[in-house]
Scaffold this motif. Sequence first.
Motif, mmCIF file in Angstrom:
data_model
loop_
_atom_site.group_PDB
_atom_site.id
_atom_site.type_symbol
_atom_site.label_atom_id
_atom_site.label_comp_id
_atom_site.label_asym_id
_atom_site.label_seq_id
_atom_site.Cartn_x
_atom_site.Cartn_y
_atom_site.Cartn_z
ATOM 1 N N GLN A 5 0.832 -1.208 0.000
ATOM 2 C CA GLN A 5 0.000 0.000 0.000
ATOM 3 C C GLN A 5 0.866 1.258 0.000
ATOM 4 N N ARG A 8 2.314 1.693 -3.486
ATOM 5 C CA ARG A 8 1.273 2.171 -4.422
ATOM 6 C C ARG A 8 1.011 3.662 -4.241
ATOM 7 N N SER A 9 0.878 4.086 -2.986
ATOM 8 C CA SER A 9 0.624 5.507 -2.713
ATOM 9 C C SER A 9 1.767 6.374 -3.215
ATOM 10 N N ALA A 12 1.785 6.411 -7.083
ATOM 11 C CA ALA A 12 0.710 7.261 -7.615
ATOM 12 C C ALA A 12 1.101 8.733 -7.511
ATOM 13 N N LYS A 16 1.833 11.433 -10.641
ATOM 14 C CA LYS A 16 1.194 12.751 -10.648
ATOM 15 C C LYS A 16 2.245 13.847 -10.805
ATOM 16 N N GLN A 21 -0.548 13.023 -14.142
ATOM 17 C CA GLN A 21 -1.623 12.055 -14.390
ATOM 18 C C GLN A 21 -2.100 11.473 -13.067
ATOM 19 N N GLU A 22 -3.431 11.466 -12.888
ATOM 20 C CA GLU A 22 -4.034 10.884 -11.687
ATOM 21 C C GLU A 22 -4.287 9.397 -11.925
ATOM 22 N N ILE A 23 -3.671 8.548 -11.107
ATOM 23 C CA ILE A 23 -3.899 7.099 -11.189
ATOM 24 C C ILE A 23 -4.321 6.602 -9.817
ATOM 25 N N PRO A 24 -5.455 5.888 -9.711
ATOM 26 C CA PRO A 24 -5.815 5.311 -8.412
ATOM 27 C C PRO A 24 -4.707 4.371 -7.929
ATOM 28 N N ALA A 25 -4.292 4.543 -6.689
ATOM 29 C CA ALA A 25 -3.197 3.726 -6.155
ATOM 30 C C ALA A 25 -3.489 2.234 -6.285
ATOM 31 N N LYS A 26 -4.749 1.852 -6.104
ATOM 32 C CA LYS A 26 -5.108 0.428 -6.131
ATOM 33 C C LYS A 26 -4.906 -0.206 -7.512
ATOM 34 N N ASP A 27 -4.829 0.651 -8.563
ATOM 35 C CA ASP A 27 -4.686 0.121 -9.920
ATOM 36 C C ASP A 27 -3.229 -0.106 -10.322
#
Length: 642
Positions: A5, A8-9, A12, A16, A21-27
Amino acid sequence: MSVVQSIRSAAAAAIKALYNQEIPAKDIAINTTKPEFEGEYTILVFPFTKFSRLKPEETGEKLGQYLKEHNPDLVAGFNVIKGFLNLHIEERYWTAYLQQHFNNRNIGIKPANGKKVMVEYSSPNTNKPLHLGHLRNNFLGYSISEILKANGYEVIKANLVNDRGIHICKSMLAWQLFAHGDTPQTTGIKGDHLVGDYYVKFETILKEQAEPIIARALENDFKDFTGADLEKIQKLVTAMHKPEVQQDKDKLEKINDDIKELARKQTEIMQQAKIMLQQWEAGNHEVRSLWNTMNSWVYEGFDQTYKRLGIDFDKMYYESQTYLLGKDLVEEGLAKGVLFKKEDNSVWIDLTADGLDEKLLLRGDGTSVYMTQDLGTARLKYDDFHMDQSIYVVADEQNYHFKVLQLILKKLQEPCADGIFHLSYGMVELPHGRMKSREGTVVDADDMIDEMISTAAEQTNASGKLKDFGEDELTLLHEMIGLGAMKFFLLRVDPKKRMIFNPEESIDLHGFTSTFVQYAHARIKSILREVAADADKLEGYCHKGSLMPMEKEIIVLNEQFESVLEEAQKEMSPSVIANYVFRLAQQFNSFYAEKVEGKYIYSIVNAESEESQKLRTQIAILTARTIARSMKLLGIDVPERM
């Protein structure tokens, strides 16, 4: 927050900052780094190249550099292999993780996510005891339920008992004809076994009565057949003599099987069973009374077996109470124009546009089929619990059935349709081949349990290490080892694969077995007793020095448990947990046994310093907790000593 986690954070945020670019961390896809490469975790870089407009290697270099510069407490270094960014996690992260989690008694339990799931498993017939095939079903259903719970789902464990139909009448009729009033009490035979014996007895008589009918048919004497069956048998006998059929073993075998089934239908004892079924459906008092009595014997037997296996349910459904429910759905489907009637008054749904065929939902005489029942039961279960997902643990022989079930429910616009998931699994065979209920060649679950416990007792007693164990403690240990071996062996294989169950292989102390993992846990506990470890007193300790290679490796592997738990839920496969916990047990054994010049370099009892002993004691406590929790998700207990 787990390391995945955190990565990922951080990734992400890096995307950005670097590419706006905004990417959901979970993806963001993250995997554990492959053993042949350096690092602990790997980010898949390919999806980011559409933002960076650079080659995957260049994108990985830029992302890695950013993560290292802006997250120094997390990322210590990196390397890029093609489109994969391998990360070295800062050592302080691992020591902090160990301090925070080694004494976590609720390891592997995530907060509630607000979603509700029903898992339907076991689904036995009341004409025979549970057998080896049921064991894989039960263990899968139970373990998946526990894995879902650990991932924050509210779970309802359900069991739909197949307590009606011609197969139930077979046992009842044979008991009427041959039992002379025998009961479980008068014979000393467990209720489900007694009823199963009469199912086999029925099939034996049926086979005897069918043989002369088959022989006459093969000689073109069809006097035993009438109506549609007469036409069918004539076509089959004619077809089997064609040269192209005689040369095709599979076709010939299929025709022979069809001839046998048609002959079985004509036998006197099968006709009697059909009459009994009609009487049951008409509510005949005598037949219903016998049905209730014999089912009660079976349920008592089932309960004893479930208790021995550690299997439980929150909700019981019975086919005798649900088989008519689908008729309302059929009427609604006709009114909506989704279903249609044929000239004989039977009701169908046309699925040809979906690449399937037409499916019968109601016979011309108004009687339901299995699909009708399952439609009604699906609605009933949803009305009872309004769950987000309904998981059916059923063998892969029913793949087509569940595909059709979900499709029909969608066309009927039933709210339960989208949540249906068929957890399909392969059949279990023994080294000598497939089991057959009709021929009485199945292995009863009770017999298998007894065999596994007996084998466990033989092996542990032969070791000579249990002389100070009391009788009750020995009994408990033998059950723990025997049942654990059986569960682990049946769960360690991906559910989708067929498998051969080998009792001897399943209990090997040195193999890929529960016994190996249980022994590793007992060994850790023995070490902790030797150093008089007190987890509460170590609570505030955080190692300040460097970690030796295998100290770090085993902490990393423990930390991956949360990711493994998520993967097991995503894949709907307890084998993910089984493979992980075996690897963890192996890792600890290697850690403890590592030697240089004859000296154990990771010794806990004889550690080179107080700090090293505290560190390794924390590692041992964490590993024992992770092993115990992992095995509990498989329905397996681990011993304190062995």
